[in-house]
Design a protein around this motif. Structure first.
Motif, PDB file in Angstrom:
ATOM      1  N   VAL A 192     -13.315 -21.634 -14.242  1.00 39.94           N
ATOM      2  CA  VAL A 192     -12.366 -21.784 -13.141  1.00 39.94           C
ATOM      3  C   VAL A 192     -12.816 -20.939 -11.962  1.00 39.94           C
ATOM      4  CG1 VAL A 192      -9.926 -21.745 -12.513  1.00 39.94           C
ATOM      5  CG2 VAL A 192     -10.569 -21.988 -14.904  1.00 39.94           C
ATOM      6  N   GLU A 193     -12.677 -21.512 -10.789  1.00 38.41           N
ATOM      7  CA  GLU A 193     -13.018 -20.806  -9.558  1.00 38.41           C
ATOM      8  C   GLU A 193     -11.783 -20.792  -8.655  1.00 38.41           C
ATOM      9  OE1 GLU A 193     -16.805 -21.652  -7.351  1.00 38.41           O
ATOM     10  OE2 GLU A 193     -15.398 -22.328  -5.825  1.00 38.41           O
ATOM     11  N   LEU A 194     -11.394 -19.605  -8.221  1.00 41.86           N
ATOM     12  CA  LEU A 194     -10.243 -19.438  -7.330  1.00 41.86           C
ATOM     13  C   LEU A 194     -10.730 -18.919  -5.993  1.00 41.86           C
ATOM     14  CD1 LEU A 194      -7.204 -19.238  -6.638  1.00 41.86           C
ATOM     15  CD2 LEU A 194      -7.219 -16.961  -7.689  1.00 41.86           C
ATOM     16  N   ARG A 195     -10.366 -19.611  -4.944  1.00 38.05           N
ATOM     17  CA  ARG A 195     -10.753 -19.200  -3.591  1.00 38.05           C
ATOM     18  C   ARG A 195      -9.482 -19.004  -2.769  1.00 38.05           C
ATOM     19  NH1 ARG A 195     -15.438 -19.602  -0.604  1.00 38.05           N
ATOM     20  NH2 ARG A 195     -16.410 -20.726  -2.331  1.00 38.05           N
ATOM     21  N   VAL A 196      -9.367 -17.827  -2.159  1.00 38.60           N
ATOM     22  CA  VAL A 196      -8.231 -17.507  -1.289  1.00 38.60           C
ATOM     23  C   VAL A 196      -8.748 -17.363   0.126  1.00 38.60           C
ATOM     24  CG1 VAL A 196      -6.334 -15.910  -0.836  1.00 38.60           C
ATOM     25  CG2 VAL A 196      -7.061 -16.337  -3.189  1.00 38.60           C
ATOM     26  N   GLN A 197      -8.214 -18.136   1.047  1.00 38.49           N
ATOM     27  CA  GLN A 197      -8.686 -18.150   2.427  1.00 38.49           C
ATOM     28  C   GLN A 197      -7.552 -17.787   3.374  1.00 38.49           C
ATOM     29  OE1 GLN A 197     -10.059 -22.184   2.787  1.00 38.49           O
ATOM     30  NE2 GLN A 197     -12.068 -21.748   1.920  1.00 38.49           N
ATOM     31  N   GLY A 198      -7.928 -17.208   4.497  1.00 39.39           N
ATOM     32  CA  GLY A 198      -6.952 -16.901   5.530  1.00 39.39           C
ATOM     33  C   GLY A 198      -6.291 -15.561   5.331  1.00 39.39           C
ATOM     34  N   GLU A 199      -5.178 -15.385   6.004  1.00 38.66           N
ATOM     35  CA  GLU A 199      -4.448 -14.122   6.009  1.00 38.66           C
ATOM     36  C   GLU A 199      -3.287 -14.196   5.019  1.00 38.66           C
ATOM     37  OE1 GLU A 199      -3.156 -13.523   9.971  1.00 38.66           O
ATOM     38  OE2 GLU A 199      -5.165 -13.142  10.767  1.00 38.66           O
ATOM     39  N   LEU A 200      -3.347 -13.371   4.005  1.00 41.01           N
ATOM     40  CA  LEU A 200      -2.238 -13.308   3.056  1.00 41.01           C
ATOM     41  C   LEU A 200      -0.986 -12.811   3.772  1.00 41.01           C
ATOM     42  CD1 LEU A 200      -4.734 -13.376   1.132  1.00 41.01           C
ATOM     43  CD2 LEU A 200      -3.345 -12.085  -0.488  1.00 41.01           C
ATOM     44  N   ARG A 201       0.145 -13.415   3.455  1.00 43.13           N
ATOM     45  CA  ARG A 201       1.393 -13.040   4.132  1.00 43.13           C
ATOM     46  C   ARG A 201       2.554 -13.118   3.157  1.00 43.13           C
ATOM     47  NH1 ARG A 201       1.394 -18.025   8.143  1.00 43.13           N
ATOM     48  NH2 ARG A 201      -0.831 -17.704   7.844  1.00 43.13           N
TER      49      ARG A 201
ATOM     50  N   ARG B  31     -11.619 -25.927  -9.700  1.00 40.48           N
ATOM     51  CA  ARG B  31     -11.650 -25.187  -8.435  1.00 40.48           C
ATOM     52  C   ARG B  31     -10.235 -25.175  -7.846  1.00 40.48           C
ATOM     53  NH1 ARG B  31     -16.239 -28.385  -8.404  1.00 40.48           N
ATOM     54  NH2 ARG B  31     -18.214 -27.217  -8.379  1.00 40.48           N
ATOM     55  N   ALA B  32      -9.761 -23.980  -7.582  1.00 37.09           N
ATOM     56  CA  ALA B  32      -8.442 -23.796  -6.964  1.00 37.09           C
ATOM     57  C   ALA B  32      -8.631 -23.090  -5.631  1.00 37.09           C
ATOM     58  CB  ALA B  32      -7.526 -22.992  -7.877  1.00 37.09           C
ATOM     59  N   VAL B  33      -8.012 -23.625  -4.597  1.00 32.30           N
ATOM     60  CA  VAL B  33      -8.115 -23.066  -3.251  1.00 32.30           C
ATOM     61  C   VAL B  33      -6.712 -22.847  -2.710  1.00 32.30           C
ATOM     62  CG1 VAL B  33      -8.983 -23.389  -0.908  1.00 32.30           C
ATOM     63  CG2 VAL B  33     -10.303 -24.251  -2.846  1.00 32.30           C
ATOM     64  N   ILE B  34      -6.443 -21.618  -2.256  1.00 30.80           N
ATOM     65  CA  ILE B  34      -5.180 -21.282  -1.593  1.00 30.80           C
ATOM     66  C   ILE B  34      -5.527 -20.857  -0.183  1.00 30.80           C
ATOM     67  CG2 ILE B  34      -3.145 -19.802  -1.608  1.00 30.80           C
ATOM     68  CD1 ILE B  34      -3.531 -19.472  -4.607  1.00 30.80           C
ATOM     69  N   SER B  35      -5.084 -21.631   0.792  1.00 31.69           N
ATOM     70  CA  SER B  35      -5.455 -21.398   2.187  1.00 31.69           C
ATOM     71  C   SER B  35      -4.207 -21.079   2.994  1.00 31.69           C
ATOM     72  CB  SER B  35      -6.163 -22.630   2.757  1.00 31.69           C
ATOM     73  OG  SER B  35      -6.522 -22.424   4.107  1.00 31.69           O
ATOM     74  N   TYR B  36      -4.161 -19.872   3.551  1.00 30.03           N
ATOM     75  CA  TYR B  36      -3.062 -19.446   4.412  1.00 30.03           C
ATOM     76  C   TYR B  36      -3.411 -19.804   5.846  1.00 30.03           C
ATOM     77  CZ  TYR B  36      -1.442 -16.712   0.410  1.00 30.03           C
ATOM     78  OH  TYR B  36      -0.993 -16.319  -0.820  1.00 30.03           O
ATOM     79  N   GLU B  37      -2.701 -20.767   6.419  1.00 31.67           N
ATOM     80  CA  GLU B  37      -2.954 -21.206   7.781  1.00 31.67           C
ATOM     81  C   GLU B  37      -1.708 -20.968   8.628  1.00 31.67           C
ATOM     82  OE1 GLU B  37      -4.305 -25.214   7.748  1.00 31.67           O
ATOM     83  OE2 GLU B  37      -6.032 -24.810   6.418  1.00 31.67           O
ATOM     84  N   ALA B  38      -1.849 -21.245   9.907  1.00 33.80           N
ATOM     85  CA  ALA B  38      -0.735 -21.032  10.832  1.00 33.80           C
ATOM     86  C   ALA B  38       0.403 -21.987  10.505  1.00 33.80           C
ATOM     87  CB  ALA B  38      -1.208 -21.242  12.271  1.00 33.80           C
TER      88      ALA B  38
ATOM     89  N   LEU C 298     -13.381 -14.984  -3.181  1.00 31.35           N
ATOM     90  CA  LEU C 298     -13.740 -15.907  -4.253  1.00 31.35           C
ATOM     91  C   LEU C 298     -13.668 -15.188  -5.586  1.00 31.35           C
ATOM     92  CD1 LEU C 298     -14.899 -18.613  -5.256  1.00 31.35           C
ATOM     93  CD2 LEU C 298     -17.191 -17.663  -4.872  1.00 31.35           C
ATOM     94  N   PHE C 299     -12.925 -15.777  -6.512  1.00 33.53           N
ATOM     95  CA  PHE C 299     -12.879 -15.276  -7.877  1.00 33.53           C
ATOM     96  C   PHE C 299     -13.428 -16.379  -8.779  1.00 33.53           C
ATOM     97  CE2 PHE C 299      -9.409 -13.436  -5.508  1.00 33.53           C
ATOM     98  CZ  PHE C 299      -9.480 -12.090  -5.799  1.00 33.53           C
ATOM     99  N   ARG C 300     -14.325 -16.010  -9.674  1.00 33.32           N
ATOM    100  CA  ARG C 300     -14.871 -16.985 -10.607  1.00 33.32           C
ATOM    101  C   ARG C 300     -14.636 -16.475 -12.020  1.00 33.32           C
ATOM    102  NH1 ARG C 300     -18.173 -21.319 -10.564  1.00 33.32           N
ATOM    103  NH2 ARG C 300     -19.453 -21.737 -12.386  1.00 33.32           N
ATOM    104  N   PHE C 301     -13.964 -17.295 -12.800  1.00 32.36           N
ATOM    105  CA  PHE C 301     -13.658 -16.939 -14.177  1.00 32.36           C
ATOM    106  C   PHE C 301     -14.401 -17.906 -15.080  1.00 32.36           C
ATOM    107  CE2 PHE C 301     -10.229 -15.725 -11.473  1.00 32.36           C
ATOM    108  CZ  PHE C 301      -9.812 -14.505 -11.933  1.00 32.36           C
TER     109      PHE C 301
END
Length: 399
Positions: free
Chosen positions: A257-266, A296-303, A375-378
């Protein structure tokens, strides 16, 4: 009582015998007997009685009884007839006063006879109309109250149904993740006869960890159902920022599993935070039950929004575990409840299953943690892969 009045002399003497005065009184009293069942018949009997009484009397007893005949006709008869009866009695009262004044050549007689005719004719009808309006209004209020009570009951039933749906969705998302991993790991351990004791121990440790965490979340949910305030709910609410724990748990069950966190955490609204977490949880559970590596999991913090995407490879074999078919429905419901959108389906060349949720935040401000993607890779280690991909850890974590 009418007979007593006649015997007491409450009549205009015209030489008629006493029994003759009792005849119109009896007719008027017969109208009183049928006043509710046949109000127009009651009025007809009263008119006949007062007409006869005018020739032989008149007597006060028959006139008073006739007022009840008028009252009953206006109260129990048709509504339109009651209005016409008011017009007719008013005209008769004015006409009786005018005729009396002309015959007596005395204007005082006109006033006296007009008032008396009004008391006898108009007052009973007016009283009946007022009482009728009050009864109609009370009936309308009763119907309105019944409708309000019915609507309140429908609202209550809808609230109960909505709460039951929400509880079912929470239980499904919470339990499926833990017990799917437990079922897959225990099935693999039972199906392989060549596993070494160390690998079996790691599998059992992972099974125990998922069991303990599942029980802890169940206790938390039971506490939420029993408590009345919101403090406890806020303290135990799953957050999208905790998605790494979900990813690591699925990796321990045998997937890369690959976890990707993008943007500004809020800090997200509670409803959006919970919806995002549950969508990631259910998507990873489905990947564990029906898909394969890599995930693949992607969490993207956008406006103004948060995008959640989970995709996994599809394998040729059937699902590891049977599903209830409520996972995709629950994820779509969660997205819609917070005003977002949801899509799930095949992607690429048809060998990838993708889940995408667009959740509005309604707030463009957030606290920056890292402007670069994290990026986190498990992944499971070599020994676990050889054992059938059911290891409890030992995988590398790259960042």
């Amino acid at each position: 009582m009418g007979v007593v009045l006649i015997a007491g002399g409450a009549v205009l003497e015209r030489g008629a015998p006493t029994w003759a005065l009792c005849v119109p009184l009896a007719i008027a009293c017969a109208g009183v007997v049928v006043r509710q069942r046949a109000p127009l018949v009651s009025l007809g009997l009263g008119v006949v009685a007062v007409t006869i009484d005018a020739f032989v009397g008149p007597s006060l007893a028959t006139v008073l009884t006739f007022t009840d005949n008028l009252y009953a006709a206006a109260l129990y008869g048709p509504a339109r007839f009651a209005r016409w009866l008011l017009y007719i009695t008013a005209a008769l009262a004015v006409g009786a006063g005018a005729v009396a004044g002309l015959l007596a050549e005395n204007w005082w007689m006109l006033a006296v006879m007009g008032v008396q005719a009004g008391l006898v004719l108009v007052t009973p009808v007016t009283t009946a109309i007022v009482l009728r309006e009050q009864r109609d209004r009370a009936a309308a209020e009763r119907v309105r109250a019944e409708q309000v009570a019915h609507l309140a009951e429908l609202d209550r039933q809808a609230a109960v149904a909505g709460e039951r749906t929400r509880m079912a969705r929470e239980l499904h998302d919470m339990i499926a993740n833990h017990f799917s991993a437990i079922a897959i790991q225990s099935t693999a351990a039972l199906s392989r006869k060549d596993l070494d004791p160390a690998t079996v121990r790691r599998i059992m440790e992972s099974v125990r960890e998922n069991s303990v965490q599942g029980l802890a979340e169940m206790r938390a949910m039971i506490g939420l159902l029993r408590q009345e305030g919101d403090d406890f709910a806020e303290a135990t609410r799953p957050r999208l920022a905790d998605a790494g724990t979900l990813v690591e748990r699925v990796a321990r069950a045998g997937l890369v599993v690959e976890l990707r966190v993008q943007g500004e955490l809020r800090e997200l609204p509670a409803s959006v935070d919970l919806a995002g977490y549950r969508i990631v949880q259910e998507a990873l559970t489905n990947a564990l039950k029906h898909g394969g590596s890599p995930v693949r999991a992607v969490i993207s913090y956008e406006a103004g929004r948060v995008l959640v995407s989970v995709e996994n490879a599809l394998v040729g074999r059937g699902a590891r575990l049977p599903g209830a078919g409520a996972g995709v429905i629950g994820m779509r419901e969660r997205a819609r409840l917070v005003g977002g959108s949801f899509e799930a389906g095949l992607a690429g060349d048809g060998d990838v299953w993708r889940v995408v949720a667009d959740l509005p935040v309604g707030d463009d401000q957030g606290t920056a943690v890292d402007e670069q993607a994290v990026l986190f890779r498990f992944a499971v280690g070599p020994s676990e892969t050889e054992a059938g991909g059911v290891g409890s850890g030992g995988g590398g974590v790259s960042r």
